[in-house]
Design a protein around this motif. Structure first.
Motif, PDB file in Angstrom:
ATOM      1  N   PRO A 113      40.081 -12.221  24.192  1.00 16.09           N
ATOM      2  CA  PRO A 113      38.901 -12.869  23.601  1.00 16.09           C
ATOM      3  C   PRO A 113      38.983 -14.385  23.744  1.00 16.09           C
ATOM      4  N   THR A 136      41.727  -8.468  19.910  1.00 19.59           N
ATOM      5  CA  THR A 136      40.720  -8.608  18.842  1.00 19.59           C
ATOM      6  C   THR A 136      41.188  -9.449  17.666  1.00 19.59           C
ATOM      7  N   PRO A 183      44.474  -2.968  17.007  1.00 18.76           N
ATOM      8  CA  PRO A 183      43.241  -3.720  17.249  1.00 18.76           C
ATOM      9  C   PRO A 183      41.998  -3.017  16.724  1.00 18.76           C
ATOM     10  N   ALA A 196      37.565  -3.650  21.285  1.00 22.61           N
ATOM     11  CA  ALA A 196      37.583  -4.834  22.140  1.00 22.61           C
ATOM     12  C   ALA A 196      36.416  -4.807  23.111  1.00 22.61           C
TER      13      ALA A 196
END
Length: 455
Positions: free
Chosen positions: A99, A402, A436, A439
């Motif tokens: 990200p 994430t 996570p 994503a």
């Protein structure tokens, strides 16, 4: 008191950084270099990877700046790009798209020729450093207890000269003859290890579209070593003069061709076609250059029970890494810092060499633990503890797609800005075990960035 003299073998990045350290501690430094050094930012024959992608991680950049203040400003003034990560990074890791959180670290992106030239120019401003080009070392002077200099030979006339020195530092790289020289002095053979994923490189330079010649991100599609097929990657680096340097790579059975007609097709064929799409209409400025010098290799000098005074090694003479991880230059810079700290503290050569070994450890583990997983990789298999740790790192990297706190810890370690041990702190272990959230399945290239290329 007689003037003190140090000799550095090798005039590459590690060598000039070592020389910039040594002038703080001795009266005179002679750098012995087998090649003619370019007068400007050009590739050098003694650097087999010179034409391919090079990344100076923030941990290495800060180390160079501490040794040669003003170097980063000089690099950026010469056209290098400062790439914030992860905000200016479009990267598909083995576990998913990274990200683009606000900046946590940075990368210096430019050609290796420009980087070497700027760092060398900064170092050689000190007139206590002289460079002997067209000359190569033949053997060490001294005995198993103490090295007192080096015998060198002119490559054209073959005239040999003995250079007396209080300290000899070997930075001659992958081809270092230091292990053989130590045996000649009567020391035991140095333990070495190698892990070779079979990676091959192909690189080409393109003219970036005018709208994307500055402020464009690094775009990188990595391989997943756990896939049951060769690991193939594509990386686009913005470099000086409004150019893009694009490096493709593939492990055994998936090597990229140096055929110009196949370059874009290979770039489209990796796990995501984004790099191939970006360069499809770009103007090529160079042929395709290939390379196979990518094995990880380490000499464990620090394990010798006896080590001669007056001798040290750093840079690729100690360890080389698969260049895909971008750690070699930064480790050389941090090893030069360890050299400076050791000399300032009055440590013995053996203590300093052990300190350099500790600098190498983290990047060595990261590279070899990944590369041994590729099909056909040659090297010692991971032990059970290593396999467990690798599974943990896989999950941590997936979580970093994430979770900002995990992304920061991973990038701090990957850019060599914080110890690798931070990745197994209680906070990171807990976050990694939680795992996570969902994503992004698509490249993190923005619509504006894509439009600047495809228009």
């Amino acid at each position: 008191m007689a003037p003190t003299h140090a000799v550095v073998l090798g005039g590459g990045l590690a060598g000039v950084l070592a020389a910039s350290v040594l002038v703080r501690h001795v009266d005179e430094v002679t750098v012995v270099e087998r090649d003619k050094l370019p007068d400007g930012p050009a590739p050098r024959s003694g650097v087999p990877q010179a034409r391919h992608a090079h990344l100076l991680m923030s941990g290495g950049a800060r180390a160079i700046e501490s040794l040669l203040p003003g170097t980063l400003d000089a690099l950026f003034a010469a056209g290098a790009h400062r790439i914030g990560v992860p905000n200016d990074l479009v990267s598909l890791s083995a576990q998913g798209w990274v990200p683009r959180f606000p900046e946590m670290q940075f990368i210096v992106s430019c050609s290796r020729g420009l980087l070497d030239w700027v760092v060398r120019s900064q170092a050689l401003r000190d007139n206590k450093i002289s460079v002997l080009t067209g000359t190569e070392p033949v053997s060490l002077l001294g005995d198993r207890n103490a090295v007192s200099g080096v015998l060198v030979e002119d490559r054209i006339s073959h005239e040999q000269v003995s250079l007396e020195a209080d300290l000899v530092v070997d930075t001659t790289g992958r081809g270092s003859r230091l292990p053989a020289w130590l045996v000649d002095l009567g020391l035991p053979a140095v333990h070495s290890e190698s892990v070779d994923s079979g990676l091959a490189y192909a690189t080409r330079i393109f003219q970036a579209p005018p709208t994307a010649s500055s402020g464009f991100p690094i775009v990188n599609v990595q391989a997943n070593p756990r896939d049951p097929h060769p690991g193939c990657t594509a990386t686009l680096l913005p470099i000086e003069d409004g150019k893009w340097l694009v490096t493709l790579s593939g492990t055994r059975g998936g090597e990229p061709s140096t055929d110009e007609s196949e370059f874009v097709g290979f770039a489209r064929s990796v796990r995501n076609p984004v790099v191939g799409e970006l360069i499809a209409s770009a103007e090529p400025l160079s042929p395709v250059y290939g390379s196979h010098s990518t094995a990880n290799r380490r000499m464990f000098f620090e394990r010798l029970k006896s080590w001669p005074s007056g001798l040290l090694a750093l840079g690729d003479s100690v360890a080389t890494y698969n260049p895909v991880y971008g750690h070699g230059m930064s480790i050389a810079a941090q090893s030069a810092q360890a050299l400076d700290a050791g000399l300032a503290a009055g440590h013995s050569a053996q203590q300093i060499q052990r300190g350099i070994g500790k600098v190498v450890d983290g990047a060595w583990a990261m590279a070899t633990n990944q590369d041994i997983l590729y099909p056909g990789a040659v090297g010692k298999p991971l032990p059970l503890a290593g396999r467990v740790l690798q599974r943990y790192v896989d999950r941590l990297v997936r979580t970093a797609t994430t979770e900002a706190a995990v992304t920061r810890a991973f990038l701090d370690a990957f850019t060599l800005s914080a110890p690798m041990a931070n990745l197994v702190s209680p906070k990171m272990v807990w976050a990694t075990l939680r795992g996570p959230r969902s994503a992004s399945p698509e490249p993190t290239l923005t619509a504006d960035e894509r439009d600047r290329v495809t228009g």
